[in-house]
Design a protein around this motif. Structure first.
Motif, PDB file in Angstrom:
ATOM      1  N   VAL A 135       0.876  -1.176   0.000  1.00 44.70           N
ATOM      2  CA  VAL A 135       0.000   0.000   0.000  1.00 44.70           C
ATOM      3  C   VAL A 135       0.910   1.221   0.000  1.00 44.70           C
ATOM      4  O   VAL A 135       2.120   1.104   0.196  1.00 44.70           O
ATOM      5  N   ILE A 136       0.329   2.380  -0.201  1.00 44.45           N
ATOM      6  CA  ILE A 136       1.089   3.626  -0.180  1.00 44.45           C
ATOM      7  C   ILE A 136       0.808   4.323   1.149  1.00 44.45           C
ATOM      8  O   ILE A 136      -0.353   4.554   1.495  1.00 44.45           O
ATOM      9  N   VAL A 137       1.868   4.644   1.896  1.00 44.86           N
ATOM     10  CA  VAL A 137       1.741   5.388   3.145  1.00 44.86           C
ATOM     11  C   VAL A 137       2.549   6.673   2.990  1.00 44.86           C
ATOM     12  O   VAL A 137       3.757   6.626   2.738  1.00 44.86           O
ATOM     13  N   ASP A 138       1.850   7.793   3.112  1.00 45.98           N
ATOM     14  CA  ASP A 138       2.483   9.107   2.958  1.00 45.98           C
ATOM     15  C   ASP A 138       3.331   9.186   1.689  1.00 45.98           C
ATOM     16  O   ASP A 138       4.455   9.677   1.691  1.00 45.98           O
ATOM     17  N   GLY A 139       2.805   8.635   0.598  1.00 49.84           N
ATOM     18  CA  GLY A 139       3.455   8.747  -0.699  1.00 49.84           C
ATOM     19  C   GLY A 139       4.506   7.709  -1.013  1.00 49.84           C
ATOM     20  O   GLY A 139       5.137   7.789  -2.065  1.00 49.84           O
ATOM     21  N   LYS A 140       4.701   6.724  -0.130  1.00 46.97           N
ATOM     22  CA  LYS A 140       5.722   5.702  -0.375  1.00 46.97           C
ATOM     23  C   LYS A 140       5.126   4.312  -0.217  1.00 46.97           C
ATOM     24  O   LYS A 140       4.327   4.065   0.686  1.00 46.97           O
ATOM     25  N   ALA A 141       5.569   3.394  -1.075  1.00 43.59           N
ATOM     26  CA  ALA A 141       5.109   2.006  -0.996  1.00 43.59           C
ATOM     27  C   ALA A 141       5.666   1.354   0.267  1.00 43.59           C
ATOM     28  O   ALA A 141       6.849   1.523   0.578  1.00 43.59           O
ATOM     29  N   VAL A 142       4.797   0.646   0.981  1.00 44.58           N
ATOM     30  CA  VAL A 142       5.222  -0.088   2.174  1.00 44.58           C
ATOM     31  C   VAL A 142       4.569  -1.461   2.181  1.00 44.58           C
ATOM     32  O   VAL A 142       3.498  -1.661   1.598  1.00 44.58           O
ATOM     33  N   ALA A 143       5.206  -2.374   2.874  1.00 45.33           N
ATOM     34  CA  ALA A 143       4.626  -3.705   3.097  1.00 45.33           C
ATOM     35  C   ALA A 143       3.721  -3.584   4.317  1.00 45.33           C
ATOM     36  O   ALA A 143       4.205  -3.431   5.442  1.00 45.33           O
ATOM     37  N   SER A 144       2.419  -3.646   4.101  1.00 48.11           N
ATOM     38  CA  SER A 144       1.486  -3.438   5.207  1.00 48.11           C
ATOM     39  C   SER A 144       1.512  -4.580   6.216  1.00 48.11           C
ATOM     40  O   SER A 144       1.083  -4.409   7.352  1.00 48.11           O
ATOM     41  N   CYS A 145       2.061  -5.733   5.843  1.00 48.62           N
ATOM     42  CA  CYS A 145       2.148  -6.851   6.790  1.00 48.62           C
ATOM     43  C   CYS A 145       3.181  -6.585   7.874  1.00 48.62           C
ATOM     44  O   CYS A 145       3.105  -7.147   8.958  1.00 48.62           O
ATOM     45  N   LYS A 146       4.146  -5.721   7.597  1.00 47.05           N
ATOM     46  CA  LYS A 146       5.215  -5.432   8.557  1.00 47.05           C
ATOM     47  C   LYS A 146       5.060  -4.061   9.213  1.00 47.05           C
ATOM     48  O   LYS A 146       5.849  -3.704  10.073  1.00 47.05           O
ATOM     49  N   THR A 147       4.038  -3.310   8.816  1.00 48.83           N
ATOM     50  CA  THR A 147       3.824  -1.968   9.342  1.00 48.83           C
ATOM     51  C   THR A 147       2.819  -2.037  10.486  1.00 48.83           C
ATOM     52  O   THR A 147       1.656  -2.377  10.273  1.00 48.83           O
ATOM     53  N   LYS A 148       3.257  -1.743  11.690  1.00 50.87           N
ATOM     54  CA  LYS A 148       2.402  -1.830  12.878  1.00 50.87           C
ATOM     55  C   LYS A 148       1.532  -0.575  13.002  1.00 50.87           C
ATOM     56  O   LYS A 148       1.949   0.531  12.646  1.00 50.87           O
ATOM     57  N   MET A 149       0.354  -0.753  13.539  1.00 48.88           N
ATOM     58  CA  MET A 149      -0.584   0.354  13.717  1.00 48.88           C
ATOM     59  C   MET A 149      -0.005   1.450  14.608  1.00 48.88           C
ATOM     60  O   MET A 149      -0.304   2.626  14.409  1.00 48.88           O
ATOM     61  N   GLU A 150       0.835   1.107  15.561  1.00 48.71           N
ATOM     62  CA  GLU A 150       1.425   2.109  16.450  1.00 48.71           C
ATOM     63  C   GLU A 150       2.246   3.145  15.679  1.00 48.71           C
ATOM     64  O   GLU A 150       2.482   4.238  16.191  1.00 48.71           O
ATOM     65  N   LYS A 151       2.663   2.834  14.479  1.00 49.57           N
ATOM     66  CA  LYS A 151       3.443   3.757  13.642  1.00 49.57           C
ATOM     67  C   LYS A 151       2.553   4.571  12.694  1.00 49.57           C
ATOM     68  O   LYS A 151       3.063   5.341  11.885  1.00 49.57           O
ATOM     69  N   MET A 152       1.240   4.393  12.761  1.00 47.24           N
ATOM     70  CA  MET A 152       0.343   4.965  11.752  1.00 47.24           C
ATOM     71  C   MET A 152      -0.345   6.266  12.168  1.00 47.24           C
ATOM     72  O   MET A 152      -1.087   6.841  11.394  1.00 47.24           O
ATOM     73  N   SER A 153      -0.110   6.744  13.364  1.00 47.95           N
ATOM     74  CA  SER A 153      -0.778   7.953  13.833  1.00 47.95           C
ATOM     75  C   SER A 153      -0.489   9.134  12.902  1.00 47.95           C
ATOM     76  O   SER A 153       0.668   9.457  12.625  1.00 47.95           O
ATOM     77  N   GLY A 154      -1.563   9.734  12.396  1.00 52.68           N
ATOM     78  CA  GLY A 154      -1.444  10.889  11.515  1.00 52.68           C
ATOM     79  C   GLY A 154      -1.028  10.577  10.091  1.00 52.68           C
ATOM     80  O   GLY A 154      -0.840  11.491   9.284  1.00 52.68           O
ATOM     81  N   ARG A 155      -0.910   9.332   9.741  1.00 52.04           N
ATOM     82  CA  ARG A 155      -0.439   8.939   8.409  1.00 52.04           C
ATOM     83  C   ARG A 155      -1.585   8.862   7.410  1.00 52.04           C
ATOM     84  O   ARG A 155      -2.732   8.673   7.780  1.00 52.04           O
ATOM     85  N   ARG A 156      -1.247   8.979   6.139  1.00 54.34           N
ATOM     86  CA  ARG A 156      -2.210   8.863   5.034  1.00 54.34           C
ATOM     87  C   ARG A 156      -1.908   7.573   4.275  1.00 54.34           C
ATOM     88  O   ARG A 156      -0.790   7.388   3.800  1.00 54.34           O
ATOM     89  N   VAL A 157      -2.915   6.721   4.149  1.00 55.18           N
ATOM     90  CA  VAL A 157      -2.770   5.421   3.505  1.00 55.18           C
ATOM     91  C   VAL A 157      -3.639   5.406   2.253  1.00 55.18           C
ATOM     92  O   VAL A 157      -4.797   5.827   2.289  1.00 55.18           O
ATOM     93  N   THR A 158      -3.082   4.902   1.171  1.00 58.10           N
ATOM     94  CA  THR A 158      -3.864   4.677  -0.042  1.00 58.10           C
ATOM     95  C   THR A 158      -3.751   3.204  -0.391  1.00 58.10           C
ATOM     96  O   THR A 158      -2.648   2.653  -0.465  1.00 58.10           O
ATOM     97  N   THR A 159      -4.906   2.589  -0.590  1.00 62.97           N
ATOM     98  CA  THR A 159      -4.962   1.191  -1.014  1.00 62.97           C
ATOM     99  C   THR A 159      -5.422   1.165  -2.466  1.00 62.97           C
ATOM    100  O   THR A 159      -5.843   2.184  -3.016  1.00 62.97           O
ATOM    101  N   VAL A 160      -5.392   0.001  -3.065  1.00 65.35           N
ATOM    102  CA  VAL A 160      -5.831  -0.120  -4.456  1.00 65.35           C
ATOM    103  C   VAL A 160      -7.287   0.340  -4.597  1.00 65.35           C
ATOM    104  O   VAL A 160      -7.674   0.896  -5.622  1.00 65.35           O
ATOM    105  N   GLU A 161      -8.079   0.160  -3.542  1.00 65.81           N
ATOM    106  CA  GLU A 161      -9.482   0.596  -3.585  1.00 65.81           C
ATOM    107  C   GLU A 161      -9.610   2.114  -3.650  1.00 65.81           C
ATOM    108  O   GLU A 161     -10.632   2.632  -4.076  1.00 65.81           O
ATOM    109  N   GLY A 162      -8.567   2.830  -3.236  1.00 68.27           N
ATOM    110  CA  GLY A 162      -8.621   4.287  -3.207  1.00 68.27           C
ATOM    111  C   GLY A 162      -7.950   4.976  -4.381  1.00 68.27           C
ATOM    112  O   GLY A 162      -7.842   6.204  -4.383  1.00 68.27           O
ATOM    113  N   LEU A 163      -7.510   4.227  -5.373  1.00 67.08           N
ATOM    114  CA  LEU A 163      -6.815   4.844  -6.510  1.00 67.08           C
ATOM    115  C   LEU A 163      -7.749   5.545  -7.493  1.00 67.08           C
ATOM    116  O   LEU A 163      -7.397   6.589  -8.030  1.00 67.08           O
ATOM    117  N   ALA A 164      -8.886   4.981  -7.753  1.00 68.30           N
ATOM    118  CA  ALA A 164      -9.803   5.569  -8.739  1.00 68.30           C
ATOM    119  C   ALA A 164     -10.280   6.931  -8.249  1.00 68.30           C
ATOM    120  O   ALA A 164     -10.357   7.191  -7.038  1.00 68.30           O
TER     121      ALA A 164
END
Length: 183
Positions: free
Chosen positions: A76-105
């Motif tokens: 997924v894209i987090v703050d404009g960069k591709a990340v592996a969401s399986c290794k990204t913990k929620m504790e690191k997500m405060s204030g972040r912007r996430v884009t998934t494939v569902e949000g591209l259109a």
């Protein structure tokens, strides 16, 4: 004083005066934006972003693959960069912007140029890895407007069906569409 609900003995809070500060949230949590919508995660802070997206928000585009961040299925894209969401913990997500494939259109339903190129080049085979492939391509094209084959190969996402040739063509088609302003 709070009013009583019409069919319930549970008190209904009085209307909040707009000039007053907002009340403190009932539950503290991790606030983030996913596909332009605000969410608050109040559960386990060590939960991987992948499971929050899939199990809580029901955004199932990102897939579970290796649980190591190696396969790219969960990209997924987090703050404009591709990340592996399986290794990204929620504790690191405060204030972040996430884009998934569902949000591209777009809001009008028009597909992102990468999504359209995937269709035009028939890059989808079984489809399992494709959301991660698409998100990795979006990330690449945000950094490289005219990627070479070597640039595309560095994405590193795996495809169980071996659709790499079609994926390469789709990325180049999307790059051309984005460059020509067709997107």
């Amino acid at each position: 004083m709070a009013q009583q609900g019409p069919t319930s003995p549970v008190p209904v809070p009085a209307k909040q005066d707009a000039s007053q500060p907002a009340p403190k949230p009932v539950r503290e949590g991790i606030d983030l934006i996913v596909n332009g919508e605000r969410y608050r995660h109040t559960g386990d802070k060590t939960m991987p972003l992948l499971w929050y997206l899939r199990d809580v928000l029901r955004l199932t585009g990102a897939k579970y693959g290796c649980d190591q961040g190696d396969c790219g299925f969960c990209t997924v894209i987090v703050d404009g960069k591709a990340v592996a969401s399986c290794k990204t913990k929620m504790e690191k997500m405060s204030g972040r912007r996430v884009t998934t494939v569902e949000g591209l259109a777009g809001d009008d339903g028009k597909l992102h140029p990468v999504q359209q190129a995937w269709i035009d080049e028939d890059a989808i085979m079984c489809g399992f890895c494709q959301p991660g492939q698409i998100m990795a391509a979006v990330d690449l094209l945000s950094r490289q407007k005219n990627p070479s084959d070597a640039d595309i190969d560095k994405i590193g996402n795996l495809c169980r069906c071996g659709s790499y040739g079609r994926i390469r063509k789709a990325i180049k088609r999307a790059a051309a569409a984005m460059k020509d302003g067709k997107a």
